[in-house]
Scaffold this active site. Structure first.
Site, PDB file in Angstrom:
ATOM      1  N   CYS A 117      27.331  84.252  -6.673  1.00  0.00           N
ATOM      2  CA  CYS A 117      27.331  85.433  -7.529  1.00  0.00           C
ATOM      3  C   CYS A 117      28.754  85.910  -7.675  1.00  0.00           C
ATOM      4  CB  CYS A 117      26.412  86.505  -6.976  1.00  0.00           C
ATOM      5  SG  CYS A 117      27.105  87.342  -5.581  1.00  0.00           S
ATOM      6  N   ARG A 122      28.107  82.515  -1.414  1.00  0.00           N
ATOM      7  CA  ARG A 122      26.901  83.009  -0.730  1.00  0.00           C
ATOM      8  C   ARG A 122      25.884  81.933  -0.348  1.00  0.00           C
ATOM      9  NH1 ARG A 122      25.674  88.962  -3.151  1.00  0.00           N
ATOM     10  NH2 ARG A 122      24.986  89.313  -1.029  1.00  0.00           N
ATOM     11  N   ASP A 305      30.538  96.510   1.337  1.00  0.00           N
ATOM     12  CA  ASP A 305      29.984  97.192   0.160  1.00  0.00           C
ATOM     13  C   ASP A 305      30.689  98.519  -0.146  1.00  0.00           C
ATOM     14  OD1 ASP A 305      28.237  95.136  -0.161  1.00  0.00           O
ATOM     15  OD2 ASP A 305      26.420  96.239   0.395  1.00  0.00           O
ATOM     16  N   ARG A 397      21.558  98.606 -10.713  1.00  0.00           N
ATOM     17  CA  ARG A 397      20.848  97.821  -9.689  1.00  0.00           C
ATOM     18  C   ARG A 397      20.711  98.614  -8.392  1.00  0.00           C
ATOM     19  NH1 ARG A 397      23.768  92.847  -7.946  1.00  0.00           N
ATOM     20  NH2 ARG A 397      22.362  93.395  -6.277  1.00  0.00           N
TER      21      ARG A 397
HETATM   22  C1  UD1 Z   1      23.803  91.766   2.510  1.00  0.00           C
HETATM   23  C2  UD1 Z   1      23.713  92.912   1.549  1.00  0.00           C
HETATM   24  C3  UD1 Z   1      25.011  93.049   0.770  1.00  0.00           C
HETATM   25  C4  UD1 Z   1      26.185  93.166   1.729  1.00  0.00           C
HETATM   26  C5  UD1 Z   1      26.168  92.041   2.754  1.00  0.00           C
HETATM   27  C6  UD1 Z   1      27.215  92.211   3.857  1.00  0.00           C
HETATM   28  C7  UD1 Z   1      21.383  92.986   1.038  1.00  0.00           C
HETATM   29  C8  UD1 Z   1      20.299  92.751   0.041  1.00  0.00           C
HETATM   30  N1  UD1 Z   1      22.616  92.685   0.660  1.00  0.00           N
HETATM   31  O1  UD1 Z   1      24.012  90.596   1.729  1.00  0.00           O
HETATM   32  O2  UD1 Z   1      24.924  94.208  -0.047  1.00  0.00           O
HETATM   33  O3  UD1 Z   1      27.381  93.065   1.001  1.00  0.00           O
HETATM   34  O4  UD1 Z   1      24.880  91.984   3.410  1.00  0.00           O
HETATM   35  O5  UD1 Z   1      27.032  93.409   4.516  1.00  0.00           O
HETATM   36  O6  UD1 Z   1      21.140  93.479   2.118  1.00  0.00           O
HETATM   37  N2  UD1 Z   1      26.524  83.488   5.079  1.00  0.00           N
HETATM   38  C9  UD1 Z   1      26.503  82.144   5.379  1.00  0.00           C
HETATM   39  N3  UD1 Z   1      25.284  81.520   5.473  1.00  0.00           N
HETATM   40  C10 UD1 Z   1      24.104  82.165   5.297  1.00  0.00           C
HETATM   41  C11 UD1 Z   1      24.134  83.540   4.979  1.00  0.00           C
HETATM   42  C12 UD1 Z   1      25.366  84.188   4.888  1.00  0.00           C
HETATM   43  O7  UD1 Z   1      27.549  81.532   5.555  1.00  0.00           O
HETATM   44  O8  UD1 Z   1      23.043  81.531   5.396  1.00  0.00           O
HETATM   45  C13 UD1 Z   1      27.823  84.208   4.980  1.00  0.00           C
HETATM   46  C14 UD1 Z   1      28.067  84.818   3.600  1.00  0.00           C
HETATM   47  O9  UD1 Z   1      28.651  83.884   2.722  1.00  0.00           O
HETATM   48  C15 UD1 Z   1      28.996  85.953   3.941  1.00  0.00           C
HETATM   49  C16 UD1 Z   1      28.516  86.400   5.321  1.00  0.00           C
HETATM   50  O10 UD1 Z   1      27.756  85.323   5.846  1.00  0.00           O
HETATM   51  O11 UD1 Z   1      30.327  85.502   4.072  1.00  0.00           O
HETATM   52  C17 UD1 Z   1      27.674  87.642   5.323  1.00  0.00           C
HETATM   53  O12 UD1 Z   1      26.611  87.505   4.397  1.00  0.00           O
HETATM   54  P1  UD1 Z   1      25.212  88.246   4.588  1.00  0.00           P
HETATM   55  O13 UD1 Z   1      25.359  89.275   5.676  1.00  0.00           O
HETATM   56  O14 UD1 Z   1      24.140  87.249   4.717  1.00  0.00           O
HETATM   57  O15 UD1 Z   1      25.062  88.989   3.205  1.00  0.00           O
HETATM   58  P2  UD1 Z   1      23.743  89.175   2.381  1.00  0.00           P
HETATM   59  O16 UD1 Z   1      22.567  89.299   3.275  1.00  0.00           O
HETATM   60  O17 UD1 Z   1      23.725  88.181   1.284  1.00  0.00           O
END
Ligand code: UD1
Length: 430
Positions: A117, A122, A305, A397
């Site tokens: 995105c 992500r 955020d 959103r």
């Molecule tokens: C959630 C929030 C978003 C916020 C983010 C970080 C929701 C719906 N969204 O997004 O608003 O900006 O937390 O606080 O709650 N990652 C991996 N592998 C994975 C999953 C994540 O490498 O399987 C990495 C991501 O690329 C990123 C980091 O982990 O660098 C944190 O991501 P994550 O905490 O999972 O964010 P979201 O849950 O997508």
């Protein structure tokens, strides 16, 4: 296309009520389908993300009944489809929480694979690793993630990165797995605690949410519940930064001040005055503030955020601040838009060097994503002259009645559909 038109220059002053946390709501609405009894959810933010997720929930056959704007009842006893298609995932990534919820309940689910995105690539490898550890076979075919298991069995799972999404998704599936699951290196955000509390109110057995080790004992069924979502830390923080950027005086009400500590401590360093009470925080910044350095981190660190909103405030301080983004690789895109307003910000990799200017100047800008969009609105409210912000669907959103709340604080802002309406606003404001 809808846009905001803003005339800046007014300090924002007054009180504003903060709604329920969007990111908690997304986990909670998805988790609600795991019960066959009716679940009532209060303090739900009425924003586009929750509306789309509710449509996704209806599309699989769950009953969704709106009681009022911020209250909904969900009954998941009649779910017929276990497939969430691409249309929903494209509109809102967090539809993928239905994967954990449906896999836990039915041991089977299919959800379209979310792409990258505006703020980064992500990946969702940690979600899939968690489901596999619980015994699910997870495959990706034709853009769909397919997860199924004869039995889900509790496991010891160590996340490689701290991730909010994977912590919630795997926690939901493990809630209805057999035996005990331990999630290590779990995320600790307030909305993780809220989703866990909600699941527990339905009869789940989850302990340790809010620490980096979450222990879950699986249960066979979840019952109905009534639950009120926690206040939105990011909506509150956005208004707190708006107070500083416009040299105003805003009290955010219906908040949990503890959840705002990383933000309040930075605003204090910048020279704002803060008064906290049980469920409100007042931010007063009548003078120009000082620079400070910020690094985004998982909770309890400074939230990614909130990075764009505080950068807007830092851009008006009397010196240079350094802002380091450590969560998402591409979260400074909006800086190019801010440059149209006269800012002095240089980005190198994941670091922004923000040299304060005395005033932003109104310009036509475009919201590149949700939080950066809200930040550009704040910049417009602080700027001299008129600003228009395009692509405000991003802002819708996650912010309920954003312009109405800003107007109640004295902000001169209107949502318009065309040039004629924009001209009308200008004539009215003068
Ligand atoms: C959630 C929030 C978003 C916020 C983010 C970080 C929701 C719906 N969204 O997004 O608003 O900006 O937390 O606080 O709650 N990652 C991996 N592998 C994975 C999953 C994540 O490498 O399987 C990495 C991501 O690329 C990123 C980091 O982990 O660098 C944190 O991501 P994550 O905490 O999972 O964010 P979201 O849950 O997508």
């Amino acid at each position: 296309m809808e846009q905001y038109i803003i005339k800046g220059g007014n300090p924002l002053v007054g009180e504003v009520n903060i709604g329920g946390a969007k990111n908690a709501a997304l986990g909670i609405l998805a988790a609600a389908v795991m019960s066959n009894e009716t679940v009532k959810i209060e303090n739900m933010p009425n924003v586009n993300d929750t509306k789309v997720l509710l449509q996704a929930i209806s599309s699989i056959g769950a009953q969704v009944q709106r009681i009022d704007d911020n209250t909904v009842e969900i009954n998941g006893s009649n779910i017929q489809s276990l497939c969430i298609d691409d249309g929903f995932i494209r509109k809102i990534r967090a539809s993928y929480y239905l994967l954990g919820a449906l896999l836990g309940k039915y041991k089977k689910a299919r959800v379209a694979l979310p792409g990258g995105c505006a703020i980064g690539s992500r990946p969702i490898d940690q979600h899939l690793k968690g489901f596999r550890a619980l015994g699910a076979k997870v495959t990706i075919e034709n853009g769909m993630i397919k997860a199924e298991a004869d039995r889900l069995v509790g496991a010891h799972i160590y996340f490689d990165v701290v991730t909010v999404g994977a912590t919630i998704n795997v926690m939901m599936a493990a809630t209805m797995a057999e035996g005990r699951t331990i999630l290590e290196n779990a995320a600790k955000e307030p909305h993780i605690v809220d989703v866990a509390n909600f699941l527990n109110s339905m009869g789940a057995d989850i302990r340790g949410a809010g620490t980096d080790v979450i222990r879950i004992r699986g249960v066979h069924r979840l019952k109905g519940a009534e639950y009120a979502i926690i206040p939105d830390q990011i909506e509150a923080g956005t208004f707190m930064c708006a107070a500083v950027a416009t040299k105003g005086d805003i009290t955010v009400k219906n908040v949990i001040p503890k959840h705002l500590e990383s933000i309040t401590s930075k605003l204090l360093e910048m020279g704002a005055q803060i008064e906290e009470s049980d469920d409100a925080v007042r931010v007063v910044a009548t003078r120009r503030c000082h620079p400070t350095n910020i690094k985004t981190l998982p909770y309890p660190g400074f939230p990614t955020d909130m990075q764009p909103q505080i950068l807007i405030a830092l851009g008006l301080c009397d010196g240079t601040s350094i802002v380091t983004e450590s969560i998402f690789e591409n979260r400074f895109k909006y800086v190019d838009e801010l440059a149209r307003m006269g800012s002095n910000v240089k980005v190198e990799g994941n670091t922004a060097f923000v040299t304060g200017i005395s005033e932003y100047r109104g310009a036509n800008v475009t919201a590149p994503d949700l939080r950066a969009g809200a930040a550009l609105v704040i910049a417009g409210l602080a700027a001299e002259g008129y600003t228009t912000v395009d692509d405000i669907h991003f802002i819708q959103r996650g912010y309920e009645n954003f312009e109405g709340k800003l107007r109640s604080l004295g902000g001169m802002i209107e949502k318009v559909n065309n040039d004629k309406e924009a001209q009308k606003f200008k004539l009215k404001i003068g």
